[in-house]
Design an enzyme around this catalytic site. Sequence first.
Site, PDB file in Angstrom:
ATOM      1  N   GLU B  60       0.744  -1.137  -0.015  1.00 12.72           N
ATOM      2  CA  GLU B  60       0.097   0.089   0.028  1.00 12.72           C
ATOM      3  C   GLU B  60       0.861   1.383  -0.034  1.00 12.72           C
ATOM      4  OE1 GLU B  60      -0.827  -2.675   1.582  1.00 12.72           O
ATOM      5  OE2 GLU B  60      -2.731  -3.076   0.856  1.00 12.72           O
ATOM      6  N   HIS B 127     -11.939  -5.958   7.769  1.00 14.37           N
ATOM      7  CA  HIS B 127     -12.490  -5.770   6.412  1.00 14.37           C
ATOM      8  C   HIS B 127     -13.692  -4.870   6.735  1.00 14.37           C
ATOM      9  CE1 HIS B 127      -9.925  -8.878   5.447  1.00 14.37           C
ATOM     10  NE2 HIS B 127     -10.113  -8.641   4.198  1.00 14.37           N
TER      11      HIS B 127
END
Lengths: 449, 324
Positions: B60, B127
């Site tokens: 990321e 999540h």
Amino acid sequence: MATKSKSAKSAKPTTRKTSANGRTSSGKSAPIKASVNGRPAPLAKAPAIYVNQFGIPDWRLEHPEFTVREVTSGPEVHYEISGKLNTPVPPLRESKYMNKDQHLALYRWMLMNRRMEVALENLYKQSKVVGGVYFGLGQEACSCASAFALGKDDWFAPMIRNQGAQLVRGFHARDIMMQYMAKAGSPTHGKDGTSHYGDIEKRQMVAPISMLGDLLPVMAGVSLGARMQGRELACLTWIGDGGQSTGVSYEGINFAAVRKLGLVLIIESNLWAYSTPTEYQVNVKDLANRAIGYGMPGVIIDGTDACQVYDATYEAVERAHRGEGPTLIEAKLMRMKGHAIHDAAAYVPKEMHEFWRTRDCIDRFQKYLIEKKWLTPAQDAELMAGVEKEIDAEREFAENSPMPEGHTAAEGVYCDGTCHAIKPKYAMPKKARRSEGKLKETEAAIHFK
Amino acid sequence: MPQATYLEAIRQGLWEEMESDPTVFCIGEDIGIYGGAFKVTDGFVHHFGPQRVIDTPIAESAIVGAAFGAALTGMRPVAEFQFMDFIGCAFNQIVNMVAKSHYRWGAPAPLVLRGPCGGGVHGGPFHSQNPEMYFVHTPGMKVVAPSTPADAKGLIKSAVRDNNPVLFLEHKFLYRRIKDEVPEGDYTVPIGKARLHRPGRDLSIITYAAMVHTAQEAAELLAKEGIEVEILDLRTLLPLDREAIAQTVKKTNKVILLHEDTRTGGLAGELAAIINEEAFDDLDGPIVRITSLDTPVPFSPPLEHFFLPKVEDVVREARKLHAY
């Protein structure tokens, strides 16, 4: 004598163009041109290149063997060095790519770098600097010769000790001084200090942040953006043996390798990360070995040999221009002052400091030029006097600049569209219309419903 | 007017921006041939080519860093986080490299950081998160969180065209659950402007993202009891629309602040401070906060149900406040 004097003079850069090395902007003083089609013929016959046990070429002309360890003796713990410390200083490796004028121009940049840092130290002692001062003493060859090997349109992102690179790429010493003095006229108008500034318009410098390694993916991204606009550019940055420990370093290098982006990474193995020796930073002798893991070429050089720094960077830049991907250059050298001005570096064993002091990059380059009869002691003195004069003028300018007005602190958080227009720097990317038609609704399965 | 799901609206907005501006490109994990974990970029790679729909390693910080680097050359990158929970992996790159660049050295960072956030889908602690407040607290960022298809499309287009880094939060619970009218043609929704979702007289609910729909359900129930609730959908969380916030409080004099994010340090605290500064004299009751719990987002459905703000919570608190 007259001709020699002329050469020394012509080596002095008269303008501040980023093409100070004469590498790509004009053929006049540079018979060797950067070329994507072929290598220039080597100027000199080079000594054989040593290859380490992992197949990484090591251009150095000496391979010092020593180790620093933590030792407990009596009530104290300190660092001790063991190994051969009395070996003779090796010669420089002759440059394959630099001509005489380039050698002399580079020598002047290195002098400028050192003299500017002396001026910064004096400003600090006069309490004119806000915060600390960081030095690249002993690393001037690594900063200057690498930046000197870039082409006109290439990008760079300096780390804190690469102040010489900024000079080579067209910034003024006053810019750096004003950054340290937090002046209104500094490139960041007092918003940030030290080398923490940049210029995406003319000099293609990306501003570093204090966190180490974050510049690596950014420079890969610059190369990616340029590629989308039809250009293969080299994006040079440096990192220390300490800084490369961060996870983002891995992410950035790996991404550059996967996408064959033009990252030119110089790991300055300067043996001390603040106060921690390399032995307690990594468990490998040569960080260039990591190139194998990334799947990219790596090379080891003597970071105090300006010729090796230039040539290795030059080859990496050529590779980038050909679109062949990144290169990892490990430059071995030592940081010759503390982390910053407050740090006397008392943790460095004296004999270790002495070993590297005799390998000072400027002393060796000066001796090399004189032995080659490219520089006389008189010309050298003249050159130094010119450098001192220029730095004095820069210092005076910086000192006389005003401090910023407090209320400007509130300005510039956002780009409101009136301050900057966003447009592709090189060319509008070409549209690759690969399929006809419109957006179709997606019906595929998804992860969570 | 044509209808589209929240997901399709975002896809349309992105597609149109890529069609009209060749400097716009997408970068992220599995967004190319696979089309992204939620299929936001499904089919994009075939139309725009792999140069403009770039699959990356699972890294990321590299995604954000590379997007920023490309932006420095004048590109407009749209970086996808497969799940917004993973934005923490790129925190330093966003907060220190990207958000500060214009202030520090005058380099604009016109990037969009987008991806799915939010709970209600039993995604568990990694999540389901709502990471907005880390970035609402970061000067230099803009933070957008639409609740309707029309806003999602108009705001993604504005985000792409903005000269600043915009965090674009897509609530994954809404992706295929919400289908509504989307205006035809090229339109944008301005960043920094709230939207009056439902006018009302008795009290205001200031909210955003999926909770707009929770508030709407509650408002319909309360209307049957004669309580007319006004709903203000913030749409942009940074910069906040202070004027619209003050306006609704001045109109109804009672306010509930509702968000799915956790309570302590959540946006409700900031909203309460703004109301204090802008409309203190207009309040006829205490400012009420309805948020999720100060815990990680739990996995098991009964636990997640307990964790999230619910319609019944809103109804209960609204009745109490109305009677105050």
